[in-house]
Design a protein around this motif. Structure first.
Motif, PDB file in Angstrom:
ATOM      1  N   TRP A 244      34.363  35.847  42.884  1.00 14.83           N
ATOM      2  CA  TRP A 244      34.453  36.347  41.376  1.00 14.83           C
ATOM      3  C   TRP A 244      35.959  35.702  40.488  1.00 14.83           C
ATOM      4  CZ3 TRP A 244      33.380  40.756  44.312  1.00 14.83           C
ATOM      5  CH2 TRP A 244      34.448  41.277  45.238  1.00 14.83           C
TER       6      TRP A 244
ATOM      7  N   ALA B 192      31.252  34.274  37.949  1.00 20.54           N
ATOM      8  CA  ALA B 192      30.814  34.044  39.275  1.00 20.54           C
ATOM      9  C   ALA B 192      31.759  32.634  39.652  1.00 20.54           C
ATOM     10  CB  ALA B 192      29.313  33.827  39.683  1.00 20.54           C
TER      11      ALA B 192
ATOM     12  N   LYS C 273      30.263  30.400  46.904  1.00 25.59           N
ATOM     13  CA  LYS C 273      28.805  30.710  47.088  1.00 25.59           C
ATOM     14  C   LYS C 273      28.652  30.372  48.613  1.00 25.59           C
ATOM     15  CE  LYS C 273      25.390  28.393  45.483  1.00 25.59           C
ATOM     16  NZ  LYS C 273      24.160  27.949  44.913  1.00 25.59           N
TER      17      LYS C 273
ATOM     18  N   MET D 120      25.822  36.400  45.909  1.00 21.85           N
ATOM     19  CA  MET D 120      26.905  36.394  45.313  1.00 21.85           C
ATOM     20  C   MET D 120      26.772  37.085  43.721  1.00 21.85           C
ATOM     21  SD  MET D 120      28.421  32.757  43.411  1.00 21.85           S
ATOM     22  CE  MET D 120      26.748  32.517  42.439  1.00 21.85           C
ATOM     23  N   LEU D 121      25.965  37.258  43.431  1.00 20.71           N
ATOM     24  CA  LEU D 121      25.611  38.097  42.023  1.00 20.71           C
ATOM     25  C   LEU D 121      25.587  39.525  42.418  1.00 20.71           C
ATOM     26  CD1 LEU D 121      25.270  35.398  40.821  1.00 20.71           C
ATOM     27  CD2 LEU D 121      23.650  36.477  39.260  1.00 20.71           C
TER      28      LEU D 121
ATOM     29  N   CYS E 205      29.375  40.381  42.797  1.00 17.13           N
ATOM     30  CA  CYS E 205      29.888  40.292  41.472  1.00 17.13           C
ATOM     31  C   CYS E 205      29.390  41.676  40.680  1.00 17.13           C
ATOM     32  CB  CYS E 205      29.514  39.148  40.427  1.00 17.13           C
ATOM     33  SG  CYS E 205      30.212  37.529  41.200  1.00 17.13           S
TER      34      CYS E 205
END
Length: 325
Positions: free
Chosen positions: A29, A42, A47, A58-59, A62
């Protein structure tokens, strides 16, 4: 109020967000400070290209950072105003957060704020001390309030199924050089000065077996790295739980991350840690099997074990100068 200006509140939120959990502690992030708000972006360069090609993990990471910012703002005495995926033309911009109305933080908010830097991911077995049932029920409610579902697995047969899927996925990934190199990139050697990844003291040198056995990532692949502390005494599996969402959109991945961090901070306030097992969720067919057979058709976003440990692990975080534009 703990903080007296909007800028101080925003600064506190970004400082807190960098302590959120992330896959392999990649910290994927960055933050943009402008016009009285924070933009959460992001960092796609972080990643995992092999195990997380879609960016789902990854999300989720975040999303955990987003919930941390929301909590820190409430702790600073303001209500957060959040927009998720505010600009379709900027897909890396996941959310904007700005301070809203003033509000006195309640006892629960102060407790969660106190765990932001204290919370640690566990990567071994737990003690035999039980996780209180009332706490587990409260954690289930926490997840639901963020749009996700936390399901503790009570059936020993179902726990064995999840453990077996984890072992199978770990076995396949261990035999794939691409997966192995991606993992060891984030497993730090002793004495490393890096501020991301998993420190050598944060993962076991040899696998710690639980019953049933949940395979762990091999961060010490072909190296004599890692910690030996607690291997003989901390081998309980703990409470196995699945975190799911109704669908599998980017919004729901972010929601899963917010639910995850809410659960983790609440658990940490009662001395309960979490160990994560994402291997089976990185294999499409195994994830589909979990969805159909154990998740009532919902999308599994995280497999975790909750338990009590007396080990105090170090963690590393990147400095704000690397994170803020």
């Amino acid at each position: 109020m703990a903080v007296h200006t909007a800028k101080q509140a925003l600064d506190a939120a970004v400082e807190a967000a960098r302590w959120a959990p992330s896959v392999h502690n990649t910290q994927p992030w960055t933050f943009v400070m402008s016009e009285g708000e924070i933009g959460l972006r992001a960092d796609v360069d972080r990643k995992l290209r092999v195990s997380d090609a879609s960016g789902r993990e990854m999300l989720i990471s975040c999303g955990a950072a987003l919930f941390t910012m929301r909590t820190a703002l409430r702790g600073a005495g303001v209500e957060p105003v959040v927009r998720i995926l505010p600009d379709p033309d900027r897909p890396a911009l996941l959310a904007t957060v700005r301070p809203g109305a003033e509000s006195e933080p309640d006892e629960r908010t102060r407790a969660l704020c106190g765990e932001i830097e204290r919370r640690r991911t566990h990567r071994a077995g737990f003690t035999d001390l039980p996780v209180p049932r009332r706490l587990v029920e409260a954690l289930v409610k926490d997840a639901s309030q963020e749009g996700a579902r936390l399901t503790p697995i009570g059936s020993p047969q179902a726990v064995e199924v999840v453990a077996a899927l984890t072992r199978a996925a770990q076995g396949v990934q261990s035999g794939d050089r691409r997966f192995s190199l991606e993992v060891i990139r984030w497993g730090l050697p002793p004495g490393s000065a890096r501020k991301d990844g998993v420190p050598a003291a944060g993962y076991p040198r040899e696998p710690v077996r639980t019953d049933p056995h949940f395979a762990q990532r091999d961060y010490s692949w072909r190296h004599d790295w890692g910690s030996e502390a607690g291997q003989a005494t901390q081998a309980a599996t703990g409470v196995v739980a699945l975190l799911t969402t109704p669908g599998d959109s980017r919004e729901e991945w972010i929601a899963a991350g917010q639910a995850l961090q809410r659960v983790l901070l609440h658990a940490s306030a009662y001395g309960v840690s979490a160990a994560f097992h994402t291997q089976a969720l990185e294999a499409h067919h195994l994830r589909e099997f979990l969805r159909e057979e154990l998740c009532s058709g919902e999308q599994p976003q995280m497999i975790m074990r909750l338990g009590i440990t007396f080990e105090d692990k170090d963690s590393v975080r990147r400095p704000l100068s690397d994170l803020v534009d």
